[in-house]
Write a protein that holds these residues in place. Structure first.
Motif, short mmCIF file in Angstrom:
data_model
loop_
_atom_site.label_atom_id
_atom_site.label_comp_id
_atom_site.label_asym_id
_atom_site.label_seq_id
_atom_site.Cartn_x
_atom_site.Cartn_y
_atom_site.Cartn_z
N ALA A 135 0.83 -1.20 0.00
CA ALA A 135 0.00 0.00 0.00
C ALA A 135 0.87 1.26 0.00
O ALA A 135 0.59 2.21 -0.74
CB ALA A 135 -0.93 -0.01 1.21
N ILE A 139 1.33 -0.24 -4.86
CA ILE A 139 1.28 -1.39 -5.77
C ILE A 139 -0.05 -2.09 -5.56
O ILE A 139 -0.37 -2.50 -4.45
CB ILE A 139 2.41 -2.38 -5.47
CG1 ILE A 139 3.76 -1.68 -5.54
CG2 ILE A 139 2.36 -3.55 -6.45
CD1 ILE A 139 4.90 -2.52 -5.03
N ARG A 140 -0.83 -2.20 -6.63
CA ARG A 140 -2.14 -2.81 -6.49
C ARG A 140 -2.11 -4.26 -6.97
O ARG A 140 -1.74 -4.54 -8.10
CB ARG A 140 -3.18 -2.00 -7.26
CG ARG A 140 -4.29 -1.50 -6.32
CD ARG A 140 -5.13 -0.43 -6.96
NE ARG A 140 -4.46 0.86 -6.97
CZ ARG A 140 -4.54 1.72 -7.97
NH1 ARG A 140 -5.20 1.42 -9.07
NH2 ARG A 140 -3.96 2.89 -7.89
N VAL A 141 -2.46 -5.16 -6.08
CA VAL A 141 -2.61 -6.58 -6.45
C VAL A 141 -3.92 -7.05 -5.83
O VAL A 141 -4.43 -6.43 -4.91
CB VAL A 141 -1.44 -7.44 -5.93
CG1 VAL A 141 -0.17 -7.13 -6.67
CG2 VAL A 141 -1.25 -7.27 -4.43
N GLN A 142 -4.44 -8.16 -6.36
CA GLN A 142 -5.70 -8.66 -5.83
C GLN A 142 -5.55 -9.08 -4.38
O GLN A 142 -6.37 -8.75 -3.53
CB GLN A 142 -6.19 -9.85 -6.66
CG GLN A 142 -6.88 -9.42 -7.93
CD GLN A 142 -7.04 -10.58 -8.89
OE1 GLN A 142 -6.84 -11.73 -8.52
NE2 GLN A 142 -7.38 -10.28 -10.12
N SER A 143 -4.49 -9.81 -4.10
CA SER A 143 -4.28 -10.31 -2.75
C SER A 143 -2.79 -10.52 -2.55
O SER A 143 -2.09 -10.96 -3.46
CB SER A 143 -5.04 -11.62 -2.57
OG SER A 143 -4.44 -12.38 -1.55
N ILE A 144 -2.31 -10.23 -1.33
CA ILE A 144 -0.90 -10.46 -1.06
C ILE A 144 -0.62 -11.94 -0.90
O ILE A 144 0.50 -12.36 -0.66
CB ILE A 144 -0.45 -9.72 0.21
CG1 ILE A 144 -1.54 -9.86 1.26
CG2 ILE A 144 -0.19 -8.26 -0.08
CD1 ILE A 144 -1.02 -9.90 2.62
N MET B 1 -6.35 1.01 2.99
CA MET B 1 -7.17 1.02 1.79
C MET B 1 -7.55 -0.41 1.43
O MET B 1 -7.61 -1.26 2.28
CB MET B 1 -6.41 1.68 0.65
CG MET B 1 -5.88 3.04 1.07
SD MET B 1 -5.06 3.93 -0.22
CE MET B 1 -4.29 2.71 -1.21
N THR B 2 -7.72 -0.66 0.14
CA THR B 2 -8.17 -2.00 -0.24
C THR B 2 -7.17 -3.06 0.24
O THR B 2 -7.56 -4.12 0.68
CB THR B 2 -8.32 -2.11 -1.76
OG1 THR B 2 -7.12 -1.67 -2.36
CG2 THR B 2 -9.50 -1.32 -2.24
N GLN B 3 -5.88 -2.72 0.15
CA GLN B 3 -4.88 -3.71 0.54
C GLN B 3 -5.01 -4.07 2.01
O GLN B 3 -4.84 -5.21 2.41
CB GLN B 3 -3.46 -3.18 0.28
CG GLN B 3 -3.05 -3.22 -1.17
CD GLN B 3 -3.56 -2.02 -1.93
OE1 GLN B 3 -4.12 -1.09 -1.36
NE2 GLN B 3 -3.38 -2.02 -3.24
N LEU B 4 -5.30 -3.05 2.83
CA LEU B 4 -5.39 -3.32 4.25
C LEU B 4 -6.66 -4.10 4.58
O LEU B 4 -6.66 -4.97 5.42
CB LEU B 4 -5.33 -2.01 5.04
CG LEU B 4 -3.94 -1.36 4.97
CD1 LEU B 4 -3.95 0.02 5.59
CD2 LEU B 4 -2.89 -2.24 5.64
N ASP B 6 -7.91 -6.19 2.63
CA ASP B 6 -7.47 -7.51 2.23
C ASP B 6 -6.79 -8.23 3.38
O ASP B 6 -7.08 -9.37 3.67
CB ASP B 6 -6.44 -7.39 1.09
CG ASP B 6 -6.99 -7.93 -0.20
OD1 ASP B 6 -8.17 -8.27 -0.22
OD2 ASP B 6 -6.23 -7.98 -1.18
N LEU B 10 -7.70 -11.65 5.05
CA LEU B 10 -6.81 -12.79 4.95
C LEU B 10 -6.52 -13.38 6.31
O LEU B 10 -6.41 -14.58 6.48
CB LEU B 10 -5.49 -12.36 4.30
CG LEU B 10 -5.64 -11.95 2.85
CD1 LEU B 10 -4.39 -11.26 2.37
CD2 LEU B 10 -5.92 -13.17 2.01
#
Ligand SMILES: Nc1ncnc2c1ncn2[C@@H]1O[C@H](COP(=O)(O)OP(=O)(O)O)[C@@H](O)[C@H]1O
Ligand SMILES: [Mg+2]
Lengths: 256, 332
Positions: A135, A139-144, B1-4, B6, B10
């Motif tokens: 973040a 870098i945008r990915v669907q899932s880490i 944001m979206t990653q967090l 996520d 997860l």
């Protein structure tokens, strides 16, 4: 003044048999800048980077990190000093996921007996860390949790950059990070490099791509026949002049 | 944001934990194949689906299944171990010979020592001298096959020690014996599965098999990881030797001559990639069961056992094709 010079080298020399890969080479990287290193094939750019990162031990010369003399006997020594490198060959493990790649060789274990006796990894903490890192760099990915082989070439290189940016505390070095990428992906990686600089780390960028170099670099170190023959700034020197100096068609003294 | 977001998501997923890991995509295929085979044989024969036969299938799978666990570790590093059956056989004849003095515990330890020395030999040749595992273990296989016969003068040793054959016994539940050998096999799978998926060592084994140069650049000591894999596999082979003595109480220098290939078959059918970096031991356990279920079920159905080899061969090709598809799906 040398106060804002983060990484400095003087008189680096490296022979491979009769080949002089580095010939009394100087190098300066300032705080907060992107320094591009350009030069012909075989000019000694990779050898310079290897000498600066401990992958090669120079025959002569000295290296200073924030003014302090340092001797790197291995790549690990340089990493311990906060210098992280994306090497020319893609440095990711495709069968592992993004988090595993970011933490490869630096895995975190659980606290307490689970970690000390049972050696259990702290996967949630590592996932949080890698999500934050991705973040931070935008870098945008669907899932880490995605395996790296499900990513595009540009995203893979982004993971490699994210890893070095996550662990570097002094300097990030990238040897031809966009060489294998298309135009759009190259632009993504260039934005990423700028992001790393914005986050406070100076970047050394080795590249063959003049438009890229002139787009992102603050200064350009021109390497020729094993040494630095000039340092120019994109605003003051044209691409044609830089290439002329790089190839020996023009002497550095003749630059405007 | 979206990653967090996520990340939060997860984390919740992770609490579902080991079960989810076990059923990850790599084991789903083999598991489906196993279930399918069991359903088909249960429907088409009267004698397949009963506790006694299922227990027998587990017992028949144990020796190759255990060898295959060690094989999995080696294959995950993009290696192959052609010598595992021969290592096990040499260990079992050494145990059989020394046990004639009556010191069965010492004999078993000697068997473990044999396995460790040979694992060390394989490991040093592969890791330190960077020799191809195929050639190294082919050479070791050849030498050991002869060595086992020379050592025993081509005799076999009957095993009459209750301790050495103990793994063939076990508690009887509802008229069905669950042997210690089967429990040991499952236990070893669980331990190795934990080590591979929950520890840094496991991540490094996968990384070394997947991309050794990238692994080395991140500071992983590739040679040390390789050596640890061959030594761990050797310990597993020693357990396989003990199980083999329980299954057939004779230490025969010419036994188990195809166990090396059978173990590779189990690994491949279990979904582990021969190119390294992908797969795991739970899949291998399933793979070993699939092979036995095919043999057992076709016999129950009165079909020539040669068709079992045909069926196994087809499964191997399917498994390799799936792996090829998985590995190349995103390569451009
Ligand atoms: N490990 C090595 N052994 C022998 N010669 C080498 C080695 N590494 C580099 N060289 C030589 O040193 C010179 C500089 O190489 P390099 O630093 O890779 O240049 P660049 O990265 O600018 O293309 C070349 O002539 C190359 O052949
Ligand atoms: Mg180069």
């Amino acid at each position: 003044m040398t106060t804002d010079v983060v990484l400095q080298a003087r008189g680096l020399t490296k022979h491979y048999g009769h080949v002089v890969a580095l010939d009394n080479c100087d190098f300066d990287l300032r705080a907060g800048e992107i320094l591009a290193v350009i030069g012909d094939n075989g000019a000694g750019k990779s050898t310079l980077i290897k000498a600066l990162t401990g992958a090669v031990v120079p025959d002569a010369g000295e290296i200073r990190l924030r003014g302090e003399p340092v001797t790197f006997r291995s790549a690990l020594d340089a990493r311990r000093a906060g210098i992280e490198t994306v090497y020319q060959e893609l440095g990711v493990a495709p069968a592992l996921d993004i988090t595993q790649n970011l933490y490869l060789g630096r895995e975190q274990r659980r606290k307490g007996i689970l970690g000390t006796v049972f050696r259990k990894l702290d996967k949630p903490a590592m996932r949080r860390g890698s999500a934050r890192q991705m973040a931070d760099l935008g870098i945008r990915v669907q899932s880490i949790r995605q395996k790296v082989d499900t990513l595009s070439g540009g995203q893979r290189q982004a993971v490699a950059v994210a890893r070095v940016a996550a662990w570097a505390t002094s300097v990030v070095i990238m040897d031809e990070p966009t060489a294998a990428l298309g135009v759009r992906e190259t632009n993504q990686v260039l934005r990423l490099i700028e992001r790393v600089r914005e986050n406070g780390l100076p970047v050394v960028l080795i590249s063959h791509n003049m438009p890229n170099v002139f787009e992102v670099a603050d200064r350009i170190h021109i390497h020729r026949l094993g040494r630095r023959i000039a340092v120019v700034e994109p605003g003051r020197t044209t691409m044609e002049e830089a290439v002329a100096v790089m190839t020996g068609a023009k002497q550095p003294e003749d630059l405007a | 944001m979206t990653q967090l977001d996520d990340a939060v998501l997860l984390e919740k997923e992770d609490r579902a934990g080991p079960l989810r890991a076990a059923l990850s995509s790599q084991t789903a295929g083999p598991l489906a194949a196993l279930v399918l085979a069991v359903v088909i044989f249960s429907a088409t024969t009267d004698s397949f689906l009963n506790a006694g036969n299922l227990s027998l299938i587990a017992q028949q799978s144990v020796v190759v299944g255990t060898l295959a666990l060690g094989q999995t570790l080696v294959i995950l590093t993009a290696g192959i171990d052609l010598s595992n059956g021969a290592i096990m056989v040499l260990a079992s004849v050494v145990i059989g010979n020394l046990a004639t003095d009556g010191n069965v515990f010492g004999a078993l330890l000697a068997g473990l020592a044999v396995c460790l020395v040979l694992g060390l030999l394989n490991g040093v040749l592969v890791a330190q001298f960077s020799l191809p595992p195929f050639i190294v273990t082919l050479g070791v296989l050849s030498v050991l096959t002869a060595a086992a016969r020379l050592y025993t003068d081509s005799q076999s040793y009957p095993i009459d020690s209750a301790f050495l054959t103990a793994l063939n016994g076990g508690p009887t539940v509802g008229g069905v014996t669950i042997t210690y050998g089967v429990l040991l096999w499952i236990g070893l799978t669980a331990i190795l599965g934990y080590a591979l998926t929950q520890t840094a060592w496991g991540v490094r084994v996968y990384a070394v098999g997947d991309n050794p140069r990238a692994a080395a650049l991140t500071g992983i000591k590739v040679k040390r990881v390789l050596l640890s894999v061959y030594l761990t596999a050797a310990v597993v082979y020693a357990f396989a030797a003990w199980q083999a003595l329980g299954r057939t109480p004779t230490a025969d220098p010419s036994g188990y001559s195809t166990a090396n290939l059978d173990s590779i078959t189990a690994v491949v059918i279990g979904g582990t990639s021969l190119f390294g970096g992908r797969g795991g031991v739970v899949g291998t356990l399933i793979g070993a069961l699939i092979v036995t279920v095919l043999a057992n079920g076709l016999t129950q159905a009165g079909i020539d056992s040669l068709y079992q080899q045909v069926a196994t061969g087809i499964l191997v090709v399917i498994a390799v094709a799936v792996d090829h598809f998985v590995r190349t799906r995103q390569t451009r």
